[in-house]
Design an enzyme around this catalytic site. Structure first.
Site, mmCIF file in Angstrom:
data_model
loop_
_atom_site.group_PDB
_atom_site.id
_atom_site.type_symbol
_atom_site.label_atom_id
_atom_site.label_comp_id
_atom_site.label_asym_id
_atom_site.label_seq_id
_atom_site.Cartn_x
_atom_site.Cartn_y
_atom_site.Cartn_z
ATOM 1 N N GLU A 95 3.082 6.138 9.324
ATOM 2 C CA GLU A 95 2.992 5.954 7.879
ATOM 3 C C GLU A 95 2.259 4.661 7.490
ATOM 4 O O GLU A 95 1.464 4.651 6.564
ATOM 5 C CB GLU A 95 4.421 5.940 7.302
ATOM 6 C CG GLU A 95 4.514 5.986 5.799
ATOM 7 C CD GLU A 95 3.901 7.238 5.177
ATOM 8 O OE1 GLU A 95 3.759 8.244 5.908
ATOM 9 O OE2 GLU A 95 3.560 7.191 3.984
ATOM 10 N N ASP A 96 2.507 3.597 8.232
ATOM 11 C CA ASP A 96 2.067 2.275 7.758
ATOM 12 C C ASP A 96 1.007 1.572 8.600
ATOM 13 O O ASP A 96 0.641 0.437 8.300
ATOM 14 C CB ASP A 96 3.279 1.324 7.657
ATOM 15 C CG ASP A 96 4.259 1.767 6.577
ATOM 16 O OD1 ASP A 96 3.841 2.502 5.677
ATOM 17 O OD2 ASP A 96 5.438 1.380 6.654
#
Ligand code: MN
Length: 328
Positions: A95-96
């Site tokens: 996700e990051d």
């Protein structure tokens, strides 16, 4: 993707390195596989996640990597396998960071990659009122069917975010996150029978959503602490004396009602309770024996001495709670 460097002099990782060593030590205490194998697998995972998140900081000011490590600590009471722990350490990587599922799969295998991919998908869930909750729960359910470990890691992730929510500057956002936790994540933990996580999640939500009542109840509980300790010690001795040695007692444990459960009970109109100490079930003793008939036998000995209160005795063996919980 070129191989990443494992040296990062400009950020101080001393705290997270120490946490990681402590985590590995605690995992070694319940796992039966060789300690060197545990250390090798978890260290490799940690160093990769640490570098992937390099330069990212939490709102608390800590390097980002402290978050997945702290979340992993919150899982330990469930004695998770290495795959769950690795997935937890890597849960925000897809996700990051720039790394994708394929990179995780190449380094840590299929299961870890699939769980991480699910966690990335679930991070899109946002609570927007009761109706949309159903939709979020449906997504969670599908993930759960695929691999239950997805949800276990998700709960730990959420619990750590709740524990560090005070660093979130926007009160509206804090409230939204707390409502989402209360309406989506705590019920899942309850259904899965992970009561400790459910209670911890609810306590954090309670702190955010009803700060005054939270302080009142936690202070009341603090004041009752001495009484509580006296009570459990007395009760243990008395129970041991009442039950003959022919009945195996595996454990006599004790619980105090969690702050949010107390709050909910105080809110109920049919009782006129206003303080924690007004509740009959504030303290409870749990006696564990080996079979169901034995449970009734133990109860028989107890009821010979302590007469149950009319209408307050419940047989949850014959009529289990909705989440499957059974007891007398
Ligand atoms: Mn996270």
């Amino acid at each position: 993707m070129s191989d990443i460097s494992l040296t990062s002099p400009e950020i101080d990782y001393q705290k997270s390195d120490e946490l990681m060593r402590k985590l590995i030590e605690e995992v070694g205490e319940y796992m039966t596989i060789p300690k060197e194998e545990i250390e090798k697998t978890l260290m490799e995972t940690y160093l990769f996640a640490r570098e992937a998140h390099h330069g990212q900081m939490r709102k608390s000011g800590d390097p980002y990597i402290t978050h997945p490590i702290q979340a992993a600590f919150l899982l330990l009471h469930l004695k998770p396998d290495l795959t769950s722990l690795q997935s937890c350490i890597l849960h925000d990587v897809i996700e990051d960071t720039i790394f994708e599922k394929a990179e995780i799969e190449k380094r840590f295998g299929h299961d870890v990659a699939v769980i991480c991919e699910w966690l990335s998908k679930l991070s899109a869930i946002k609570y927007r009122g009761e109706e949309r909750t159903v939709e979020s729960l449906r997504k969670m359910l599908i993930a759960m069917v695929e691999d239950l470990r997805v949800i276990i890691v998700k709960l730990a992730d959420r619990l750590h975010n709740m524990q560090t929510l005070e660093h979130h500057p926007d009160p509206k956002k804090r409230e939204r996150i707390a409502l989402e936790t209360l309406n989506i994540y705590a019920p899942i933990a309850d259904r899965l029978g992970i009561f400790r996580m459910k209670e911890m999640l609810e306590t954090e939500c309670f702190r955010v959503l009803h700060p005054e009542e939270f302080l009142k109840i936690t202070h009341e509980l603090k004041d009752l602490k001495d009484e509580q300790e006296f009570f459990i010690n007395e009760a243990r001795t008395i129970i041991r004396e009442m039950i003959p040695e022919s009945v195996p007692i595996i454990d006599i444990s004790y619980r105090i009602k969690a702050p949010y459960s107390i709050f909910k009970k105080l809110q109920r109109k049919e009782y006129s309770y206003s303080h924690a100490w007004d509740l009959y079930d504030l303290f409870a003793i749990r006696i564990i024996t080996d079979t169901i008939p034995r449970c009734y036998e133990v109860l028989w000995f107890l009821h010979n001495v302590f007469v149950p209160m009319p209408k307050r005795f419940k047989d949850y063996i014959a009529l289990p709670k909705e989440n499957g919980y059974q007891s007398l």
